[in-house]
Design an enzyme around this catalytic site. Structure first.
Site, PDB file in Angstrom:
ATOM      1  N   SER A  38      10.656  13.534  52.353  1.00 47.06           N
ATOM      2  CA  SER A  38      12.661  12.772  53.108  1.00 47.06           C
ATOM      3  C   SER A  38      11.951  13.677  54.619  1.00 47.06           C
ATOM      4  CB  SER A  38      13.742  13.828  52.472  1.00 47.06           C
ATOM      5  OG  SER A  38      14.504  13.895  53.316  1.00 47.06           O
ATOM      6  N   TYR A  61      17.678  21.198  49.224  1.00 47.52           N
ATOM      7  CA  TYR A  61      17.214  19.524  49.449  1.00 47.52           C
ATOM      8  C   TYR A  61      15.974  19.371  50.281  1.00 47.52           C
ATOM      9  CZ  TYR A  61      15.626  14.626  49.005  1.00 47.52           C
ATOM     10  OH  TYR A  61      15.589  13.726  49.492  1.00 47.52           O
TER      11      TYR A  61
END
Length: 350
Positions: A142, A167
Site C-alpha cells: 500500500s 495498517y
C-alpha cells in the site's frame, strides 16, 4: 496457469478473478467474508463470478455456475493447516495475495484485526508457498507505507520507516517478511504498493463510495483536513492490468538483472517492490467536483480537521514499473468517477 487469488470477494480480488477467467485462466478464490463492511456487497461480487450465496459454507469448495475454471472456498488466512492442505492439493503456479484487513482509521480502534489477518495470515501464505513452491507470489502492499514522508512523488527508493497507522506498519512488515522468504527459500515475490484504488464494485469505506452515497441522498459529506488533502487516485482496471502484467514477470534477483539496477528495492533474492498509481496527485476538492459533475448534484460539505493515521498527500512515481514491466496507469479521474457513479446507480437502483 493455475492461480490462487486471496480476498476473492474483495474489491481488487474480485476484479482480478473476473479478468483472469475472461482470459481463460484456471483460478481458485478464497475469502473469509468478514463483516468489516457490508457482506452483501461481497456476496454480490461472488455472484458475478457464478458463486451462489446459499451454497457458501466454511471450508466447502464451490464450483462456479458461470466459469468452468473457477471455484471458491470460504477460509480464513489464519487457518494455517487448511491453507497448507489447499496448496498441497491444488499445486498453484501463481499466488495473487490481495486479502487483508483494510482501512487506515479502523486500525486505530481495532489493531488486533491487523495483526491476525495481515501479519499471521501473510505468514501462513508464505509458509504455504515455501512448502508447496510457486512460480510467483504477488501481494498487495500500500501507498500507506510512505507514512510521514513529504518528498513527492513517492518512490520505491525512498525510506519507508515512518508509518503513521498500524495498517501501514502491517504492509511494511509484509514487504520485509516477503523478502526474508524470497532470500531464504527462493520464492519469487513482488509487492505492489497500490495508490487509492477506486471504481465500480469499490469498498463502502472509501471516499468515493461515501461521497457518492451522501451526495445522491442530499446529505453532507465529511471533508477532512479542510479539503487540503491530495491523493493519487488509481482506477481499478489500471490496478488489475498492472497486477497481471507483473504476475507474468517474476523477479530473478540482482545477479541476473542488468547493470545499474542496484537500487533500494533490488536484492540478491528474487524480490521486487513497485508502486502502482496514476502518477497524478488530485486535490480532494477537485475530486469532489468530479463527483458532483458525474452525479449532477452539488455536495454539502462538512469541513473537518485531519484524522489520526491519515496522510496529507500521496503521489506515485511509477518509473521503475514502466522500465521493468512497460506499464503505467492512465485512466483520467473524471472517466473513472463517471464509471463508478454509473455502477453505483445501477447496483443500488437509484
Amino acid at each position: 496457469m493455475k492461480f490462487l487469488v486471496t480476498g476473492a470477494a474483495g474489491f481488487i480480488g474480485y476484479s482480478l478473478i473476473k479478468q483472469l477467467l475472461e482470459k481463460g485462466e484456471s483460478v481458485v478464490g478464497i475469502d473469509s467474508i468478514n463483516n468489516y463492511y457490508d457482506v452483501q456487497l461481497k456476496y454480490s461480487r461472488l455472484s458475478g463470478l457464478g458463486i451462489c450465496q446459499s451454497q457458501i459454507k466454511p471450508y466447502q469448495e464451490i464450483k462456479s455456475e458461470k466459469f468452468k475454471d473457477f471455484k471458491f472456498i470460504q477460509i480464513k488466512l489464519e487457518d494455517e493447516e487448511r491453507l497448507k492442505e489447499l496448496f498441497k492439493k491444488e499445486k498453484f503456479e501463481v499466488v495473487l495475495h490481495m486479502a487483508a484487513q483494510a482501512g487506515v482509521r479502523y486500525s486505530i480502534t481495532n489493531p488486533k484485526a491487523y495483526i491476525d489477518a495481515n501479519i499471521s495470515g501473510f505468514l501462513n501464505v508464505l509458509e504455504a508457498c515455501r512448502h508447496h513452491p510457486v512460480k510467483h507470489l504477488v501481494y498487495a502492499s500500500s501507498s500507506s507505507v510512505y507514512g510521514a514522508n513529504t518528498k513527492m512523488p513517492f518512490s520505491t527508493q525512498d525510506n519507508v520507516d515512518h508509518p503513521v497507522s498500524l495498517y501501514a506498519a502491517s504492509k511494511k512488515a509484509n514487504e520485509l517478511m516477503a523478502h526474508t522468504y524470497s532470500y531464504l527459500y527462493g520464492i519469487p515475490s513482488t509487492g505492489l504498493r497500490f495508490f487509492t484504488v477506486y471504481g465500480p464494485w469499490g469498498r463502502p469505506d472509501m471516499a468515493l463510495f461515501l461521497f457518492t452515497d451522501a451526495i445522491l441522498k442530499g446529505k453532507p459529506i465529511k471533508v477532512f483536513n479542510y479539503g487540503k488533502m491530495k491523493r493519487d487516485f488509481t482506477y481499478i482496471d489500471d490496478i488489475v492490468n498492472g497486477v497481471l502484467k507483473v504476475a507474468h514477470l517474476p523477479p530473478k534477483g540482482i545477479k541476473e538483472q542488468k547493470i545499474g539496477k542496484e537500487l533500494a528495492t533490488s536484492s540478491n533474492a528474487p524480490y521486487k517492490v513497485y508502486n502502482i498509481g496514476n502518477s497524478q496527485s488530485v486535490l480532494l476538492m477537485d475530486f469532489i467536483k468530479a463527483i458532483e459533475k458525474a452525479t449532477g448534484k452539488e455536495a454539502e460539505l462538512d469541513m473537518l480537521p485531519m484524522q489520526p493515521g491519515d496522510v496529507a498527500a500521496s503521489h506515485a512515481d511509477v518509473e521503475d514499473l514502466f522500465e521493468d514491466v512497460g506499464y503505467r496507469p492512465n485512466t483520467p479521474i473524471q472517466q473513472g468517477i463517471n464509471a463508478f457513479v454509473e455502477w453505483f446507480r445501477e447496483y443500488y437502483k437509484i
